[in-house]
Design an enzyme around this catalytic site. Structure first.
Site, PDB file in Angstrom:
ATOM      1  N   ASN A 148      -9.984   8.740   8.008  1.00 18.22           N
ATOM      2  CA  ASN A 148     -10.126   9.843   7.068  1.00 18.22           C
ATOM      3  C   ASN A 148     -10.609  11.090   7.806  1.00 18.22           C
ATOM      4  OD1 ASN A 148      -9.369   8.365   4.723  1.00 18.22           O
ATOM      5  ND2 ASN A 148     -11.392   7.428   4.684  1.00 18.22           N
ATOM      6  N   VAL A 190     -17.899  10.652   1.284  1.00 14.64           N
ATOM      7  CA  VAL A 190     -18.928  10.582   0.246  1.00 14.64           C
ATOM      8  C   VAL A 190     -20.215   9.977   0.813  1.00 14.64           C
ATOM      9  CG1 VAL A 190     -19.516   9.583  -1.993  1.00 14.64           C
ATOM     10  CG2 VAL A 190     -17.173  10.356  -1.568  1.00 14.64           C
ATOM     11  N   HIS A 237     -15.955  -4.324   4.852  1.00 17.40           N
ATOM     12  CA  HIS A 237     -15.450  -2.998   5.214  1.00 17.40           C
ATOM     13  C   HIS A 237     -16.529  -2.346   6.077  1.00 17.40           C
ATOM     14  CE1 HIS A 237     -13.561   1.092   4.231  1.00 17.40           C
ATOM     15  NE2 HIS A 237     -14.681   1.376   4.865  1.00 17.40           N
ATOM     16  N   GLY A 265      -8.548   7.002  -2.193  1.00 15.37           N
ATOM     17  CA  GLY A 265      -9.469   6.799  -3.302  1.00 15.37           C
ATOM     18  C   GLY A 265      -9.345   5.427  -3.944  1.00 15.37           C
ATOM     19  N   GLY A 266      -8.870   4.437  -3.159  1.00 17.75           N
ATOM     20  CA  GLY A 266      -8.770   3.065  -3.653  1.00 17.75           C
ATOM     21  C   GLY A 266      -7.558   2.833  -4.547  1.00 17.75           C
ATOM     22  N   ARG A 295     -24.098   5.033  -5.339  1.00 19.98           N
ATOM     23  CA  ARG A 295     -23.331   6.065  -6.050  1.00 19.98           C
ATOM     24  C   ARG A 295     -23.608   5.917  -7.534  1.00 19.98           C
ATOM     25  NH1 ARG A 295     -17.292   6.853  -3.476  1.00 19.98           N
ATOM     26  NH2 ARG A 295     -17.817   6.427  -1.310  1.00 19.98           N
ATOM     27  N   ARG A 301     -12.039  13.921   7.164  1.00 22.33           N
ATOM     28  CA  ARG A 301     -12.868  14.786   6.301  1.00 22.33           C
ATOM     29  C   ARG A 301     -14.280  14.237   6.266  1.00 22.33           C
ATOM     30  NH1 ARG A 301     -13.422  11.041   2.124  1.00 22.33           N
ATOM     31  NH2 ARG A 301     -11.554   9.809   1.721  1.00 22.33           N
ATOM     32  N   LYS A 334       0.818  -1.208   0.000  1.00 21.01           N
ATOM     33  CA  LYS A 334       0.000   0.000   0.000  1.00 21.01           C
ATOM     34  C   LYS A 334       0.852   1.259   0.000  1.00 21.01           C
ATOM     35  CE  LYS A 334      -4.124  -0.647   2.417  1.00 21.01           C
ATOM     36  NZ  LYS A 334      -4.917  -0.893   3.652  1.00 21.01           N
ATOM     37  N   HIS A 365     -11.439  -1.504  -5.027  1.00 16.74           N
ATOM     38  CA  HIS A 365     -11.214  -0.818  -3.742  1.00 16.74           C
ATOM     39  C   HIS A 365     -11.940   0.517  -3.636  1.00 16.74           C
ATOM     40  CE1 HIS A 365      -8.260  -3.926  -3.478  1.00 16.74           C
ATOM     41  NE2 HIS A 365      -7.483  -3.389  -4.380  1.00 16.74           N
TER      42      HIS A 365
END
Ligand code: ADP
Ligand code: ADP
Ligand code: MG
Length: 452
Positions: A284, A289, A203, A159-160, A332, A286, A153, A230
């Site tokens: 995260n 979404v 997840h 963002g995957g 989405r 922030r 990683k 992801h």
């Protein structure tokens, strides 16, 4: 108190932030790129300013725009500048309010490897993994110890992107080089770390709000396992099929860790769940979404809460005020073409000719798009979030099928059919979700085509 706020973002989240500002009597200036000059949502703002920056990634022009338009605060939305610690520093050093965490907190969370190590010390369970790796041979040694398969990683990824599975040692050298090169291009930094790879986890994440002075409340969990490469496609709140006791436990672990950091702002702790255990993967700092599903089951306006925290530095409510009721799902809607045979997805920009939205009880649509408008190819393919709510998951899914059937879009391709397939899928209805779910759905979809 914030009186006039600059939105340094675009699309649905710009509209979402504007709505929260309207309810708080905060004036809104939307800063936009040249590409977005003709977007009709700009008309909702009190004022707009075209920043001739390289898209929405360069911070200084947004700060200059805020100053020239008499703003006292900047909301960065998600993506773009939202997790950029230098931007947060710049905003505050110019005497403006940054609606987000402190720059120091962003610096910690932005390095996913450092965040793992730091939060592990406050009692957060993590997967076996490593700090930064110097090179491929160090990665190979660590992978032997952890045991294959492992995930490479990018420490500054998001963002995957910047994630690669390595199943055998003989692939490590090439995968490492490629992952590093990709990270350099994508994130401007190429630090890599390793984590044990889980084959079919769920997840599950925890929504938090912190005041920056040690007070933190959680707003329960979200289930976000339905992903492609992801990236999340569909999210639900609350998580299901796990005991209340265990969900409470993971929420409390996240609250304790965030309190220890004096965390400020809305934030999310992301976990993988497999065989009855939770493992932290990242936090995260922030708004996310998928925040609307939490809003739907708690009644809390998360963006308003962000603004209230940034204004007053205290939480607008306490943990006892948070009550979770019912179930919510978000789809989405992306402007994209899916090749069912290969599973390949490509963006589908163009002119939206028809856009008729679902409505009625329990249905919410967050979008900036209107019929007759162009979807530019330069940005993310998200065009709308279709959110629905029911008294329980079953009613929510029934309502979702009804809502998706009402949706009518023409002129561009979207992933609407994929969402309809998910909503009628037997395994989904029964709650058998995991991060490989959509991949499996595509395999079944192909098989049915051939057997016809
Ligand atoms: P969420 O959990 O809110 O969906 P995502 O990881 O999907 O979070 O990111 C939200 C948005 O921000 C997406 O549009 C994604 O492409 C973008 N994004 C997040 N992190 C990065 C990053 N490091 N680089 C580029 N884009 C990012
Ligand atoms: P990003 O910063 O891009 O959002 P994350 O670390 O949150 O990256 O991971 C994104 C997704 O990748 C997860 O939701 C999950 O589906 C998958 N993933 C991440 N880490 C692992 C892991 N150790 N094992 C299996 N899947 C993983
Ligand atoms: Mg993530």
């Amino acid at each position: 108190m914030i009186k006039r706020l600059l939105i340094a973002n675009r699309g649905e989240i710009a509209v979402r932030i504007l709505r929260a500002c309207r309810e708080l009597d905060i004036e809104v200036v939307i800063a936009h790129s040249r590409v977005d000059d003709l977007q009709r949502y700009l008309a909702l703002a009190d004022d707009t300013v075209c920043v001739s920056a390289r898209s929405y990634l360069e911070g200084a022009p947004f700060v200059a725009a805020a100053q020239s338009r008499g703003c006292d605060a900047i909301h960065p939305g998600y993506g773009f500048l939202s997790e950029n610690a230098e931007f947060a520093d710049l905003v505050t050093s110019e005497g403006l309010v940054f609606v987000g965490p402190t720059a120091e907190q962003l610096r910690l969370l932005g390095d996913k490897s450092a965040a793992r190590q730091r939060l592990f010390k406050t009692g957060v369970p993590v997967l076996p993994g490593t700090p930064f790796l110097a090179d491929a041979s160090e990665a190979a040694n660590a992978a032997e110890e952890i045991g294959y398969p492992v995930l490479l990683k990018a420490a500054y990824g998001g963002g995957g992107r910047g994630i690669r599975i390595v199943r055998e040692s003989r692939h490590m050298a090439t995968e490492f080089e490629q992952a590093q090169a990709e990270a350099r291009v994508g994130f401007g930094r190429d630090e890599m770390y390793l984590e044990k790879f889980l084959e079919a986890p769920r997840h599950i994440e925890v929504q938090l709000l912190g005041d920056g002075a040690g007070q933190v409340v959680h707003l329960g969990t979200r289930e976000c396992s339905l992903q492609r490469r992801h990236q999340k496609v569909l999210e639900e709140a609350p998580a299901f099929g796990i005991s209340h006791q265990q969900l409470d436990e993971v929420c409390n672990i996240a609250v304790t860790a965030a309190s220890a950091l004096n965390y400020r702002n809305a934030g999310t702790f992301e976990f993988l769940y497999e065989d009855g255990a939770f493992y932290f993967i990242e936090a995260n700092g922030r708004i996310q979404v998928e925040h609307p599903v939490t809003e739907e089951v708690t009644g809390v306006d998360l963006v308003k809460a962000q603004l209230q925290i940034a204004s007053a530095e205290h939480l607008p409510f306490s943990q006892n005020d948070v009550v979770i009721k019912g179930h919510a799902i978000e789809c989405r809607l992306n402007a994209e073409t899916l090749d069912v045979e290969t599973g390949h997805v490509s963006p589908s920009p163009g002119d939206v000719k028809v856009f008729e939205l679902p409505a009625g009880i329990g249905v919410r649509v967050d979008t900036h798009v209107r019929a007759g408008e162009a979807i530019p190819h330069q940005y993310d393919s998200l065009i709308a979030k279709i959110i629905f709510k029911g008294r329980d998951r079953t009613e929510c899914m029934t309502r979702g099928r009804r809502a998706l059937a009402e949706l009518n879009i023409a002129g561009i391709a979207t992933n609407l059919t994929l969402h309809q397939r998910i909503m009628t899928n037997e395994a989904f209805r029964e709650g058998h979700v995991h991060t490989g779910f959509i991949e499996q759905l595509l395999i079944d979809w192909r098989r049915r085509r051939y057997s016809r």
